[in-house]
Design an enzyme around this catalytic site. Structure first.
Site: not given
Length: 167
Positions: A22, A46, A95, A133
């Site tokens: 990030h 999440k 990513r 994360s």
């Protein structure tokens, strides 16, 4: 430069927790614009580790040296937040190529919601392609601080450890 002439972009995400991937995108996006707003959103899919207020504080802590970065929380749709910030540019970090399918779907939905907002994708540098994360939450209980520092800003390690110890 007047406000209407300034280049303002918004990088949205949950940043729970913020990773070096990030930060890589934040630094690079901040070089492209006059002001970068990092929008801390809520991902309903999440289970959050940190509250939005905690994430704003943590992201602000590690981005304070970047003079053109502002950190704000939002709870509405990302395109609405981008519009409220006075921007027409949404930055998304990606990513591996597997991220692109989901990001493309989101970009198309956002285009239908607000055709005036453009989405700009920045690929995380290769060294961060595997960092997520979710990975951070999995390895924190097992990794030492030096190992964790390869994935998250070192300033966040104590908060990350404290939060996971409470779980």
């Amino acid at each position: 430069m007047t406000r209407s002439d300034s280049r303002l972009a918004v990088y949205t995400g949950s940043f729970d927790p913020l990773t070096l991937g990030h930060m890589n995108v934040i630094r690079r996006a901040a070089r492209l614009v006059d002001t970068l707003v990092v929008g801390i959103g809520v991902n309903a899919e999440k289970k959050s580790l940190f509250t939005p207020e905690e994430r704003v504080e943590l992201v602000g802590r590690v981005t304070h040296s970047l003079g053109n970065v502002v950190v704000k929380a939002f709870s509405n749709l990302a395109v609405e937040f981008v519009r409220e910030c006075g921007s027409r540019v949404m930055v998304r970090g990606v990513r591996p190529l597997t991220d692109l399918a989901g990001e493309f779907t989101m970009m198309m939905a956002n285009k239908h919601l607000d055709p005036a907002i453009e989405t700009v994708f920045l690929m995380a540098d290769e060294e961060f392609a595997h960092v997520s994360s979710t990975l951070i939450k999995q390895i924190t209980p097992l990794a030492n601080d030096e190992m964790l520092g390869r994935f998250v800003p070192p300033e966040l390690i104590p908060a990350l450890r404290a939060k996971l110890a409470k779980r």
